[in-house]
Write a protein that holds these residues in place. Structure first.
Motif, PDB file in Angstrom:
ATOM      1  N   ALA A  94      29.256  24.679   8.994  1.00  0.00           N
ATOM      2  CA  ALA A  94      28.610  25.584   9.908  1.00  0.00           C
ATOM      3  C   ALA A  94      28.385  27.348   9.582  1.00  0.00           C
ATOM      4  O   ALA A  94      27.602  28.115  10.294  1.00  0.00           O
ATOM      5  N   ILE A  95      29.420  27.559   8.552  1.00  0.00           N
ATOM      6  CA  ILE A  95      29.055  29.045   8.077  1.00  0.00           C
ATOM      7  C   ILE A  95      27.849  29.401   7.239  1.00  0.00           C
ATOM      8  O   ILE A  95      27.263  30.239   7.624  1.00  0.00           O
ATOM      9  N   GLU A  96      27.550  28.299   6.569  1.00  0.00           N
ATOM     10  CA  GLU A  96      26.348  28.418   5.918  1.00  0.00           C
ATOM     11  C   GLU A  96      25.160  28.383   6.931  1.00  0.00           C
ATOM     12  O   GLU A  96      24.213  28.946   6.543  1.00  0.00           O
ATOM     13  N   TYR A  97      25.209  27.598   7.772  1.00  0.00           N
ATOM     14  CA  TYR A  97      24.237  27.566   8.841  1.00  0.00           C
ATOM     15  C   TYR A  97      23.762  28.636   9.500  1.00  0.00           C
ATOM     16  O   TYR A  97      22.818  29.084   9.757  1.00  0.00           O
ATOM     17  N   ASP A  98      25.141  29.453   9.919  1.00  0.00           N
ATOM     18  CA  ASP A  98      24.791  30.756  10.423  1.00  0.00           C
ATOM     19  C   ASP A  98      23.993  31.608   9.534  1.00  0.00           C
ATOM     20  O   ASP A  98      23.306  32.216   9.974  1.00  0.00           O
ATOM     21  N   LYS A  99      24.441  31.364   8.233  1.00  0.00           N
ATOM     22  CA  LYS A  99      23.544  32.447   7.265  1.00  0.00           C
ATOM     23  C   LYS A  99      21.912  32.086   7.288  1.00  0.00           C
ATOM     24  O   LYS A  99      21.235  32.785   7.247  1.00  0.00           O
ATOM     25  N   ILE A 100      21.659  30.730   7.276  1.00  0.00           N
ATOM     26  CA  ILE A 100      20.273  30.275   7.244  1.00  0.00           C
ATOM     27  C   ILE A 100      19.575  30.574   8.495  1.00  0.00           C
ATOM     28  O   ILE A 100      18.609  30.985   8.229  1.00  0.00           O
ATOM     29  N   LEU A 101      20.386  30.678   9.612  1.00  0.00           N
ATOM     30  CA  LEU A 101      19.623  31.012  11.065  1.00  0.00           C
ATOM     31  C   LEU A 101      19.440  32.400  10.689  1.00  0.00           C
ATOM     32  O   LEU A 101      18.312  32.685  11.170  1.00  0.00           O
ATOM     33  N   LYS A 102      20.417  33.272  10.134  1.00  0.00           N
ATOM     34  CA  LYS A 102      20.029  34.681  10.099  1.00  0.00           C
ATOM     35  C   LYS A 102      18.845  34.977   9.279  1.00  0.00           C
ATOM     36  O   LYS A 102      17.768  35.785   9.895  1.00  0.00           O
ATOM     37  N   ASN A 103      18.824  34.126   8.211  1.00  0.00           N
ATOM     38  CA  ASN A 103      17.861  34.540   7.289  1.00  0.00           C
ATOM     39  C   ASN A 103      16.210  34.114   8.181  1.00  0.00           C
ATOM     40  O   ASN A 103      15.319  34.746   7.680  1.00  0.00           O
ATOM     41  N   LEU A 104      16.200  32.905   8.766  1.00  0.00           N
ATOM     42  CA  LEU A 104      14.989  32.565   9.572  1.00  0.00           C
ATOM     43  C   LEU A 104      14.670  33.447  10.889  1.00  0.00           C
ATOM     44  O   LEU A 104      13.786  33.254  11.311  1.00  0.00           O
ATOM     45  N   ASN A 105      15.731  34.290  11.315  1.00  0.00           N
ATOM     46  CA  ASN A 105      15.626  34.790  12.534  1.00  0.00           C
ATOM     47  C   ASN A 105      15.756  33.867  13.769  1.00  0.00           C
ATOM     48  O   ASN A 105      14.928  33.905  14.770  1.00  0.00           O
ATOM     49  N   TYR A 106      16.620  32.899  13.390  1.00  0.00           N
ATOM     50  CA  TYR A 106      16.610  31.922  14.440  1.00  0.00           C
ATOM     51  C   TYR A 106      18.269  32.108  15.273  1.00  0.00           C
ATOM     52  O   TYR A 106      18.855  32.534  14.521  1.00  0.00           O
ATOM     53  N   LYS A 107      18.064  31.548  16.470  1.00  0.00           N
ATOM     54  CA  LYS A 107      19.494  31.634  17.243  1.00  0.00           C
ATOM     55  C   LYS A 107      20.230  30.084  17.125  1.00  0.00           C
ATOM     56  O   LYS A 107      19.352  29.272  17.077  1.00  0.00           O
ATOM     57  N   VAL A 108      21.501  30.173  17.014  1.00  0.00           N
ATOM     58  CA  VAL A 108      21.974  28.668  17.127  1.00  0.00           C
ATOM     59  C   VAL A 108      21.737  27.823  18.459  1.00  0.00           C
ATOM     60  O   VAL A 108      21.521  26.547  18.392  1.00  0.00           O
ATOM     61  N   GLY A 109      21.389  28.644  19.291  1.00  0.00           N
ATOM     62  CA  GLY A 109      20.931  27.953  20.763  1.00  0.00           C
ATOM     63  C   GLY A 109      22.553  27.319  21.533  1.00  0.00           C
ATOM     64  O   GLY A 109      23.306  27.836  21.457  1.00  0.00           O
ATOM     65  N   LYS A 110      22.073  26.168  21.966  1.00  0.00           N
ATOM     66  CA  LYS A 110      23.392  25.648  22.903  1.00  0.00           C
ATOM     67  C   LYS A 110      23.967  24.507  22.053  1.00  0.00           C
ATOM     68  O   LYS A 110      22.932  23.724  21.374  1.00  0.00           O
ATOM     69  N   VAL A 111      25.145  24.255  21.831  1.00  0.00           N
ATOM     70  CA  VAL A 111      25.712  23.387  21.149  1.00  0.00           C
ATOM     71  C   VAL A 111      26.549  22.556  22.195  1.00  0.00           C
ATOM     72  O   VAL A 111      27.254  22.784  22.830  1.00  0.00           O
ATOM     73  N   ILE A 112      26.296  21.157  22.007  1.00  0.00           N
ATOM     74  CA  ILE A 112      26.376  20.378  22.944  1.00  0.00           C
ATOM     75  C   ILE A 112      27.541  19.297  22.192  1.00  0.00           C
ATOM     76  O   ILE A 112      27.049  18.593  21.291  1.00  0.00           O
ATOM     77  N   LEU A 113      28.875  19.205  22.770  1.00  0.00           N
ATOM     78  CA  LEU A 113      29.876  18.199  22.271  1.00  0.00           C
ATOM     79  C   LEU A 113      29.846  16.994  23.248  1.00  0.00           C
ATOM     80  O   LEU A 113      30.161  17.059  24.369  1.00  0.00           O
ATOM     81  N   ILE A 114      29.502  15.913  22.469  1.00  0.00           N
ATOM     82  CA  ILE A 114      29.742  14.624  23.299  1.00  0.00           C
ATOM     83  C   ILE A 114      31.128  14.027  23.187  1.00  0.00           C
ATOM     84  O   ILE A 114      31.515  13.788  21.849  1.00  0.00           O
ATOM     85  N   ASP A 115      32.107  13.886  24.012  1.00  0.00           N
ATOM     86  CA  ASP A 115      33.079  13.583  24.032  1.00  0.00           C
ATOM     87  C   ASP A 115      33.553  12.153  24.539  1.00  0.00           C
ATOM     88  O   ASP A 115      32.860  11.767  25.574  1.00  0.00           O
ATOM     89  N   ILE A 116      34.143  11.312  23.630  1.00  0.00           N
ATOM     90  CA  ILE A 116      33.990   9.857  23.985  1.00  0.00           C
ATOM     91  C   ILE A 116      35.272   9.365  23.246  1.00  0.00           C
ATOM     92  O   ILE A 116      35.874   9.783  22.301  1.00  0.00           O
ATOM     93  N   ASP A 117      35.742   8.164  24.102  1.00  0.00           N
ATOM     94  CA  ASP A 117      37.020   7.388  23.611  1.00  0.00           C
ATOM     95  C   ASP A 117      36.776   6.516  22.458  1.00  0.00           C
ATOM     96  O   ASP A 117      35.641   6.027  22.264  1.00  0.00           O
ATOM     97  N   GLU A 118      37.566   6.670  21.312  1.00  0.00           N
ATOM     98  CA  GLU A 118      37.483   5.958  20.007  1.00  0.00           C
ATOM     99  C   GLU A 118      37.211   4.400  20.469  1.00  0.00           C
ATOM    100  O   GLU A 118      36.404   3.726  19.619  1.00  0.00           O
ATOM    101  N   LYS A 119      37.669   3.649  21.373  1.00  0.00           N
ATOM    102  CA  LYS A 119      37.793   2.299  21.646  1.00  0.00           C
ATOM    103  C   LYS A 119      36.074   2.039  21.934  1.00  0.00           C
ATOM    104  O   LYS A 119      35.788   0.749  21.476  1.00  0.00           O
ATOM    105  N   ILE A 120      35.532   3.095  22.683  1.00  0.00           N
ATOM    106  CA  ILE A 120      34.135   2.598  23.163  1.00  0.00           C
ATOM    107  C   ILE A 120      33.267   2.668  21.821  1.00  0.00           C
ATOM    108  O   ILE A 120      32.442   2.012  21.664  1.00  0.00           O
ATOM    109  N   LEU A 121      33.673   3.617  20.901  1.00  0.00           N
ATOM    110  CA  LEU A 121      32.579   3.803  19.741  1.00  0.00           C
ATOM    111  C   LEU A 121      32.765   2.570  18.836  1.00  0.00           C
ATOM    112  O   LEU A 121      31.869   2.102  18.315  1.00  0.00           O
ATOM    113  N   GLU A 122      33.889   2.034  18.799  1.00  0.00           N
ATOM    114  CA  GLU A 122      34.233   0.768  17.885  1.00  0.00           C
ATOM    115  C   GLU A 122      33.526  -0.346  18.593  1.00  0.00           C
ATOM    116  O   GLU A 122      32.840  -1.056  17.665  1.00  0.00           O
ATOM    117  N   LYS A 123      33.220  -0.549  19.560  1.00  0.00           N
ATOM    118  CA  LYS A 123      32.463  -1.446  20.541  1.00  0.00           C
ATOM    119  C   LYS A 123      31.126  -1.321  20.080  1.00  0.00           C
ATOM    120  O   LYS A 123      30.009  -2.103  19.930  1.00  0.00           O
TER     121      LYS A 123
END
Ligand code: AMP
Length: 217
Positions: A94-123
């Motif tokens: 993530a820290i390296e990505y911040d540097k890459i973005l800065k060099n390209l003059n890009y912004k991280v934008g929106k970060v979306i976390l998908i929250d989900i139960d472990e049992k569903i993932l196993e299935k």
């Protein structure tokens, strides 16, 4: 359009959501997992290393991941926004990505976390099938998301396969890697005020509705 990043445990549906966004908004979907799966097919030392690492469920060396991300983000199709899934996966990345973005003059934008139960993932993990041609994702354990004909992609007619790391043993390793290494990056993006959370326990459509609400905010 703003860039979108997905953070989620394995098989939470980040690839599926990214694909839906690509279809609707016509911006590229960059998945380090997909790029690495292509490298794993190469008949070379790096190809062999990536193949074995992916099958084990461990993370690939940063030098390989950074190189492929740099090369991909430098392409002109990323200029109007892109969806990134699978990177960054550790706080160092993530820290390296911040540097890459800065060099390209890009912004991280929106970060979306998908929250989900472990049992569903196993299935989900044992039912996931991926198209070897267009990377579309299906799930034979989920009637709403299963292909019409088993082993055939609904979108392009390509052959569906099961990923080498989609078994319970590799899942356990990938899930603990997620808890140990990826979860800490949530705070990194919370601190940047760019983090949004969706409830991944719902259907693909319901999750997509939540994702769209965030994008259109
Ligand atoms: P995914 O398709 O996102 O589930 O990724 C599949 C596998 O690719 C992971 O289990 C890792 O072995 C590897 N991989 C994907 N992204 C990264 C990354 N950012 N850093 C290291 N390894 C990665």
């Amino acid at each position: 359009m703003e860039n979108i990043m997905f953070i989620a445990p394995p098989a939470a549906g980040k690839g599926t959501q990214a694909e839906l966004l690509t279809e609707k908004y016509h911006i590229p979907h960059i998945s380090t997992g997909d790029i690495l799966r292509d490298i794993a097919k190469e008949d070379s030392e790096v190809g062999q290393y990536v193949f074995e690492t992916l099958a084990s469920g461990n993370l690939v060396k940063d030098e390989i991941t950074y190189k492929l991300i740099q090369e991909r983000l430098n392409k002109s199709d990323c200029k109007n926004g892109y969806i990134i899934d699978g990177f960054p996966r550790t706080l160092e990345q993530a820290i390296e990505y911040d540097k890459i973005l800065k060099n390209l003059n890009y912004k991280v934008g929106k970060v979306i976390l998908i929250d989900i139960d472990e049992k569903i993932l196993e299935k989900r993990i044992t039912g996931r099938r991926v198209c070897e041609n267009c990377n579309s994702i299906f799930n034979i354990n989920d009637p709403e998301n299963s292909p019409e004909i088993e082993s055939v992609c609904d979108n392009c007619g390509g052959k569906l396969y099961q990923r080498k790391d989609d078994n319970l043993e590799a899942f356990q390793r990938r899930y603990s890697t997620y808890l140990e290494k990826t979860k800490p990056i949530i705070d990194h993006y919370k601190n940047q005020n760019v983090l949004y959370t969706v409830d991944g326990n719902n259907s693909v459509e319901k999750v997509f509705e939540q994702v769209e609400k965030i994008i259109n905010k």
